[in-house]
Design a protein around this motif. Structure first.
Motif, PDB file in Angstrom:
ATOM      1  N   VAL A   1     -15.499  -4.747   3.831  1.00  0.00           N
ATOM      2  CA  VAL A   1     -14.769  -3.538   4.190  1.00  0.00           C
ATOM      3  C   VAL A   1     -15.624  -2.702   5.143  1.00  0.00           C
ATOM      4  O   VAL A   1     -16.759  -2.353   4.841  1.00  0.00           O
TER       5      VAL A   1
ATOM      6  N   TYR B   1     -10.453   5.006   0.077  1.00  0.00           N
ATOM      7  CA  TYR B   1      -9.955   3.631   0.204  1.00  0.00           C
ATOM      8  C   TYR B   1      -9.911   2.991  -1.174  1.00  0.00           C
ATOM      9  O   TYR B   1     -10.874   3.036  -1.922  1.00  0.00           O
ATOM     10  N   THR B   2      -8.741   2.444  -1.494  1.00  0.00           N
ATOM     11  CA  THR B   2      -8.434   1.995  -2.854  1.00  0.00           C
ATOM     12  C   THR B   2      -7.867   0.584  -2.834  1.00  0.00           C
ATOM     13  O   THR B   2      -6.947   0.283  -2.053  1.00  0.00           O
TER      14      THR B   2
ATOM     15  N   LYS C   1      -6.664   9.418   4.700  1.00  0.00           N
ATOM     16  CA  LYS C   1      -7.639  10.337   5.289  1.00  0.00           C
ATOM     17  C   LYS C   1      -7.229  11.766   4.977  1.00  0.00           C
ATOM     18  O   LYS C   1      -6.112  12.187   5.285  1.00  0.00           O
TER      19      LYS C   1
ATOM     20  N   ILE D   1     -15.293   0.786   7.672  1.00  0.00           N
ATOM     21  CA  ILE D   1     -14.529   1.957   8.106  1.00  0.00           C
ATOM     22  C   ILE D   1     -15.168   2.485   9.380  1.00  0.00           C
ATOM     23  O   ILE D   1     -16.367   2.781   9.414  1.00  0.00           O
TER      24      ILE D   1
ATOM     25  N   THR E   1       0.817  -1.206   0.000  1.00  0.00           N
ATOM     26  CA  THR E   1       0.000   0.000   0.000  1.00  0.00           C
ATOM     27  C   THR E   1       0.856   1.263   0.000  1.00  0.00           C
ATOM     28  O   THR E   1       0.357   2.356  -0.269  1.00  0.00           O
TER      29      THR E   1
ATOM     30  N   GLN F   1     -11.365   2.899  -6.467  1.00  0.00           N
ATOM     31  CA  GLN F   1     -11.249   3.789  -5.311  1.00  0.00           C
ATOM     32  C   GLN F   1     -12.642   4.270  -4.910  1.00  0.00           C
ATOM     33  O   GLN F   1     -13.441   4.675  -5.755  1.00  0.00           O
TER      34      GLN F   1
ATOM     35  N   LEU G   1      -5.450  -2.983   0.319  1.00  0.00           N
ATOM     36  CA  LEU G   1      -6.498  -1.963   0.457  1.00  0.00           C
ATOM     37  C   LEU G   1      -5.871  -0.755   1.148  1.00  0.00           C
ATOM     38  O   LEU G   1      -5.582  -0.791   2.341  1.00  0.00           O
ATOM     39  N   LYS G   2      -5.653   0.293   0.375  1.00  0.00           N
ATOM     40  CA  LYS G   2      -4.977   1.492   0.880  1.00  0.00           C
ATOM     41  C   LYS G   2      -6.007   2.512   1.335  1.00  0.00           C
ATOM     42  O   LYS G   2      -6.981   2.788   0.634  1.00  0.00           O
ATOM     43  N   MET G   3      -5.744   3.099   2.505  1.00  0.00           N
ATOM     44  CA  MET G   3      -6.649   4.115   3.040  1.00  0.00           C
ATOM     45  C   MET G   3      -5.885   5.405   3.287  1.00  0.00           C
ATOM     46  O   MET G   3      -4.804   5.399   3.884  1.00  0.00           O
TER      47      MET G   3
END
Length: 471
Positions: free
Chosen positions: A379, A359-360, A321, A381, A277, A461, A317-319
């Motif tokens: 998923v 989130y991608t 913010k 969050i 990620t 994404q 899964l990249k997040m």
């Protein structure tokens, strides 16, 4: 195989009437009594064409190129322009995908044996995306020595550019709360691949790991174990080279013509491995299946081989913010605070802080056929504003003025995709509530839980957004 495409084709319903008896175009003409119109978003299926090859006798593979076209007009508007589209991409041929205008382009007319634009994955993702792209099917005459190598149960899989880059993607376990920028010593990841003797004679097939196309894509000290029944061979990877550390190269003897066999692979990435990620990519281990006529464990000369890639991700899964400041009832927004970014912001009372969680799924998309991809499932969050001590504190009274520092903006919590959003209040934020606003932990929202519906596919994404007013 060449195919002609003419908008004003002279159609015949009897193939014997075609000049020379060779059919180069097949048309499906709609009967309005069957389908009067096609509604927006509707997909119509069931159009199939079968062809039989003739004259292919050489051992060199032959490409058969095919492209489908569709023509239509706006229902009820005879003066509307004709819209036409070629398969292989995602946009109509005569509509500008950016402006929606009808450019002065003509139908492509004729595609040669080696077309300029090819939909290499045969998945309608070809580029450029406004001229149509040919789907290619490769046919070859069976030979005595031929081998296929691919994901479990799919030895004939194809990848983005052919049958030597099909792939299986898996992810190593990443401990919870591992922050970006971390390195780790991932647990080993196991794969099952399938080989097939695609020739006409029994063959001995050797399985060996191979240097990736970009040697640095795999870190030094990676350990790869190839196994079949009671055989195993352990390899170490350093500076672009696999060296056998234990055992001998795996040879599966006497594979019958047309038979398929499974073998195992284990990839053990070293300590200090980066997160996928962070890098945006996985760690590929190409595996070569070959008919090793001189028994040296590498492809030499005209030896027959096929490659499949087993790729390990360390998280996929990249997040991210981000935040920005909106005017609200407060003073003017300062500097770049009004732009979504990861940088700290300086809001004032009355301003609104908009938080956006991107989130991608950064793993490889399905490009070709038979590949194993990584879909993100279940998923969830969680945004809890009562954590404090280095965590979220937007639902706390940090300045001790009897009001929580920010209040929920009703209706602002949204996901760009299908999801279920739950609201909680209190501290700790365990009381299920409604989308409300207030100035205390019991009358406002102190936690949002966003549960994505279905899967987040590779390359997709999505965003979860919510807003808080500064008190």
């Amino acid at each position: 195989m060449s195919i002609f495409y003419l908008i004003k084709a002279l159609w015949k319903t009897d193939k014997t009437q075609v000049t020379g008896g060779v059919v180069r175009r097949v048309g499906f003409i709609n009967n309005p009594s069957s389908i009067s119109t096609v509604a927006t978003g509707t997909t119509v299926t069931g159009f199939t064409v079968q062809v039989t090859t003739t004259g292919i006798t050489a051992t060199t593979p032959t490409n058969v190129n095919n492209i489908a076209q569709v023509f239509g007009k706006t229902a009820g508007d005879p003066a509307s322009p004709l819209i036409f589209d070629d398969s292989g991409d995602q946009n109509p041929d005569n509509i500008n995908p950016t402006t929606g205008a009808f450019p002065t382009t003509a139908d492509s007319g004729y595609y040669p044996t080696t077309p300029a634009n090819t939909d290499t994955g045969n998945n309608n993702q070809g580029t450029p995306s406004v001229t149509g792209n040919v789907n290619v099917y490769t046919i070859s005459t069976a030979t005595a020595n031929s081998v296929l190598n691919g994901p479990n149960g799919a030895p004939d899989a194809t990848g983005p550019s052919g049958n030597n880059d099909d792939f299986t993607n898996k992810s190593a376990f990443v401990p919870p709360n591992t922050p970006p920028g971390s390195t780790l010593d991932p647990q080993s990841v196991g794969f099952t691949n399938t080989i097939k003797n695609n020739g006409t004679s029994p063959n001995d097939i050797t399985i060996v790991p191979t240097t990736p196309a970009t040697a640095t894509d795999l870190p030094n000290n990676t350990k790869v174990t190839v196994s079949y029944n009671n055989q195993s061979a352990i390899y170490t990877y350093n500076n672009g080279t696999f060296t056998i550390a234990a055992g001998t190269p795996i040879k599966i003897s006497g594979v019958a013509a047309g038979a398929s066999v499974n073998y195992g692979l284990e990839v053990d990435l070293p300590a200090g491995t980066q997160l996928s990620t962070d890098t945006g990519k996985g760690f590929p281990v190409p595996i070569t299946a070959l008919i090793d006529t001189n028994n040296n464990g590498v492809v030499d000369g005209a030896e027959v081989y096929n490659i499949s890639i087993d790729r390990v991700y360390t998280g996929f899964l990249k997040m991210v913010k981000m935040s920005r400041v909106i005017l609200g009832t407060g003073p003017a927004v300062q500097g770049t605070d009004g732009t979504l970014s990861i940088t700290p912001k300086n809001p004032a009372p009355g301003n609104i802080i908009e938080y956006q969680i991107q989130y991608t799924n950064i793993s490889d998309t399905q490009a070709g056929t038979g590949n194993v991809i990584l879909n993100a499932n279940k998923v969830v969050i969680t945004e809890d504003g009562t954590l404090g001590s280095g965590g979220n504190n937007w639902a706390l009274d940090n300045d001790s003025n009897t009001q929580i520092d920010t209040s929920n903006i009703v209706g602002s919590a949204k996901d760009s995709g299908a999801s279920t959003i739950q609201f909680f209040n209190g501290n700790p934020a365990t009381t299920s509530g409604i989308d409300q606003t207030g100035t205390t932990v019991n009358t406002d929202i102190t936690k949002y839980v966003d549960t994505a519906t279905g899967q987040v596919a590779p390359g997709i994404q999505r965003t979860f957004t919510f807003q808080r007013k500064v008190n």
